[in-house]
Design a protein around this motif. Structure first.
Motif, PDB file in Angstrom:
ATOM      1  N   ASN A  33      -1.641  -1.936  -0.631  1.00 50.03           N
ATOM      2  CA  ASN A  33      -0.792  -3.167  -1.342  1.00 50.03           C
ATOM      3  C   ASN A  33       0.928  -3.016  -0.983  1.00 50.03           C
ATOM      4  O   ASN A  33       0.857  -1.998  -0.642  1.00 50.03           O
ATOM      5  CB  ASN A  33      -1.204  -2.979  -3.293  1.00 50.03           C
ATOM      6  CG  ASN A  33      -0.458  -1.530  -3.801  1.00 50.03           C
ATOM      7  OD1 ASN A  33      -0.625  -0.686  -2.862  1.00 50.03           O
ATOM      8  ND2 ASN A  33      -0.087  -1.501  -4.831  1.00 50.03           N
ATOM      9  N   LYS A  34       1.494  -4.002  -1.165  1.00 45.32           N
ATOM     10  CA  LYS A  34       3.076  -3.680  -0.513  1.00 45.32           C
ATOM     11  C   LYS A  34       3.624  -3.052  -1.551  1.00 45.32           C
ATOM     12  O   LYS A  34       2.806  -3.034  -3.147  1.00 45.32           O
ATOM     13  CB  LYS A  34       3.629  -5.634  -0.637  1.00 45.32           C
ATOM     14  CG  LYS A  34       2.697  -6.298   0.692  1.00 45.32           C
ATOM     15  CD  LYS A  34       3.362  -7.570   0.050  1.00 45.32           C
ATOM     16  CE  LYS A  34       3.227  -8.240   1.788  1.00 45.32           C
ATOM     17  NZ  LYS A  34       3.157  -9.751   1.243  1.00 45.32           N
ATOM     18  N   SER A  72       4.293  -5.473   5.971  1.00 47.19           N
ATOM     19  CA  SER A  72       2.604  -4.823   5.553  1.00 47.19           C
ATOM     20  C   SER A  72       2.616  -3.986   7.282  1.00 47.19           C
ATOM     21  O   SER A  72       4.137  -4.535   7.515  1.00 47.19           O
ATOM     22  CB  SER A  72       1.870  -5.928   5.407  1.00 47.19           C
ATOM     23  OG  SER A  72       1.273  -6.223   3.969  1.00 47.19           O
ATOM     24  N   GLU A  98      -3.511  -4.454   3.865  1.00 43.80           N
ATOM     25  CA  GLU A  98      -3.095  -5.384   1.633  1.00 43.80           C
ATOM     26  C   GLU A  98      -4.005  -5.876   1.928  1.00 43.80           C
ATOM     27  O   GLU A  98      -4.649  -6.555   3.006  1.00 43.80           O
ATOM     28  CB  GLU A  98      -1.660  -6.622   2.279  1.00 43.80           C
ATOM     29  CG  GLU A  98      -1.910  -7.143   0.648  1.00 43.80           C
ATOM     30  CD  GLU A  98      -1.257  -7.974   0.462  1.00 43.80           C
ATOM     31  OE1 GLU A  98      -0.722  -8.121  -1.338  1.00 43.80           O
ATOM     32  OE2 GLU A  98       0.082  -8.584   1.429  1.00 43.80           O
ATOM     33  N   ASN A 117      -0.320  -5.367  -7.563  1.00 47.23           N
ATOM     34  CA  ASN A 117       0.582  -6.464  -6.564  1.00 47.23           C
ATOM     35  C   ASN A 117       1.361  -6.744  -6.747  1.00 47.23           C
ATOM     36  O   ASN A 117       2.301  -6.975  -6.603  1.00 47.23           O
ATOM     37  CB  ASN A 117      -0.783  -7.481  -6.187  1.00 47.23           C
ATOM     38  CG  ASN A 117      -1.418  -7.275  -4.994  1.00 47.23           C
ATOM     39  OD1 ASN A 117      -1.561  -5.905  -4.491  1.00 47.23           O
ATOM     40  ND2 ASN A 117      -3.161  -7.821  -5.215  1.00 47.23           N
ATOM     41  N   TRP A 174      -4.611   1.971  -3.674  1.00 52.37           N
ATOM     42  CA  TRP A 174      -2.972   1.202  -3.770  1.00 52.37           C
ATOM     43  C   TRP A 174      -2.067   2.247  -5.350  1.00 52.37           C
ATOM     44  O   TRP A 174      -2.453   2.797  -5.587  1.00 52.37           O
ATOM     45  CB  TRP A 174      -3.868  -0.062  -5.677  1.00 52.37           C
ATOM     46  CG  TRP A 174      -4.626  -0.681  -4.655  1.00 52.37           C
ATOM     47  CD1 TRP A 174      -4.596  -1.649  -4.022  1.00 52.37           C
ATOM     48  CD2 TRP A 174      -6.070  -0.910  -4.336  1.00 52.37           C
ATOM     49  NE1 TRP A 174      -5.375  -2.656  -3.149  1.00 52.37           N
ATOM     50  CE2 TRP A 174      -6.862  -1.570  -3.817  1.00 52.37           C
ATOM     51  CE3 TRP A 174      -7.253   0.352  -4.927  1.00 52.37           C
ATOM     52  CZ2 TRP A 174      -7.962  -2.299  -3.453  1.00 52.37           C
ATOM     53  CZ3 TRP A 174      -8.473   0.013  -4.620  1.00 52.37           C
ATOM     54  CH2 TRP A 174      -8.422  -0.799  -3.756  1.00 52.37           C
TER      55      TRP A 174
END
Length: 345
Positions: A33-34, A72, A98, A117, A174
């Protein structure tokens, strides 16, 4: 030559220390995830950052609060923090591929989409954070994982902080940050009076064109420090130096010095309460816990600190004491909350 080597090592150690204290997110690693950018600027530092390895001061962005880094792939994050004449330079390399490998509308899909997220998830007592049981999680990257569960805090918790959380499905990881907003329900009233306490047993009069009296002593205009016995209460009076019969005389009763009582609650949270005059209120000057976003405002009769299952916190909390809004001294208390699972043998 020997002096030069010692100096170089000192600078390196200082840089590492600042890195550990300054950056809450992101960290080096591979994530699905960002990542949010969350920095500790409680010392008043101005921070700038860039995402492509360039000098943040030449071609970067000013940091004005947590922000999701919308990028990303491999990211070369550079941060420059300036505080007075001091300058910190920090570099973090991490990778984002992602993905949300779960099907909609499953519980796992919803958790990744709505909680993870967002980058920074705001925890609320009315809406606990639920990590699905098919995930494992840990805090502060200690990699001591627990099975996913509903995470709740004591409803009276007043400890605000940013808490990094890493979740895994066994294949992917994550990382996001939980923002805990403490329950701040204290009053904010503080009054101006013509005397100041520097410590519990010493005060000095600051009023101009005023004379003062302690208990039944003589009236005085002295500005020198006065030592008093704080095991008992005292009455301080003051009036205009232009003494006349009928002048209004103001007074303040200085209560005896209080104590802080520390108790562990049933849910393992720690509660600090005041043992002393009922007029006392306390302000949380410092919690001793890292990653606090801001000062906790308010004057409290009691304060509760808590953290989630799977985390541990400890420190020395500092409280400023007020009676009727008048500052009378500070006190410290050590505390520890350990909700981590035991280590495997």
């Amino acid at each position: 030559m020997k002096k030069k080597l010692v100096f170089t090592f000192f600078i390196f150690s200082f840089s590492v220390f600042c890195f550990a204290q300054r950056v809450i997110s992101p960290v080096a690693g591979n994530f699905c995830n960002k990542q949010p950018l969350v920095l500790d600027v409680s010392d008043g530092a101005e921070c700038f950052y860039s995402l492509s390895g360039t000098d943040p001061l030449a071609s970067g962005f000013a940091y004005d609060g947590p922000v999701l880094i919308d990028a990303s792939g491999r990211i070369n994050l550079k941060i420059t923090a300036i505080r007075g004449d001091l300058k910190e330079e920090i570099e973090i390399n991490y990778n984002v591929q992602e993905q949300n490998p779960f099907e909609e509308p499953s519980e796992n899909f919803s958790f990744i989409k709505n909680c993870v997220n967002s980058g920074v998830y705001s925890y609320e007592n009315e809406k606990p954070l639920e990590i699905p049981s098919s995930f494992t999680y840990c805090f502060d990257d200690d990699r001591i994982f627990l099975k996913g569960q509903k995470l709740v805090l004591d409803t009276e918790n007043c400890l605000s902080r940013y808490l990094p959380c890493l979740v895994s499905d066994g294949k992917n990881e994550w990382r996001f940050v939980i923002f805990i907003s403490g329950n701040q329900i204290g009053t904010l009233s503080k009054y101006s009076i013509p005397f100041e306490f520097k410590d519990w047993n010493s005060f000095f009069f600051t009023g101009e064109k005023l004379i003062w009296q302690l208990d039944d002593g003589d009236w005085s205009a002295s500005k020198l420090p006065v030592n008093i016995d704080r095991s008992a209460k005292h009455t301080l009076r003051w009036q205009s130096v232009a003494f006349e019969v009928g002048n209004p005389v103001q007074s303040f009763v200085i209560p005896a010095e209080p104590e802080i009582i520390v108790n562990e609650k049933i849910d393992s949270a720690v509660n600090f309460s005041i043992d002393g005059d009922l007029r006392y209120r306390m302000e949380i000057v410092s919690t001793g816990v890292k990653n606090q976003p801001e000062k906790i405002n308010g004057l409290f009769t009691s304060a509760t600190f808590d953290t989630f299952e799977g985390d541990s916190i400890s420190g020395t909390a500092v409280f400023a004491f007020y009676a009727d809004g008048v500052f009378l001294g500070t006190k410290e208390k050590e505390f520890a909350i350990d909700k981590k699972p035991p280590l495997s043998p």
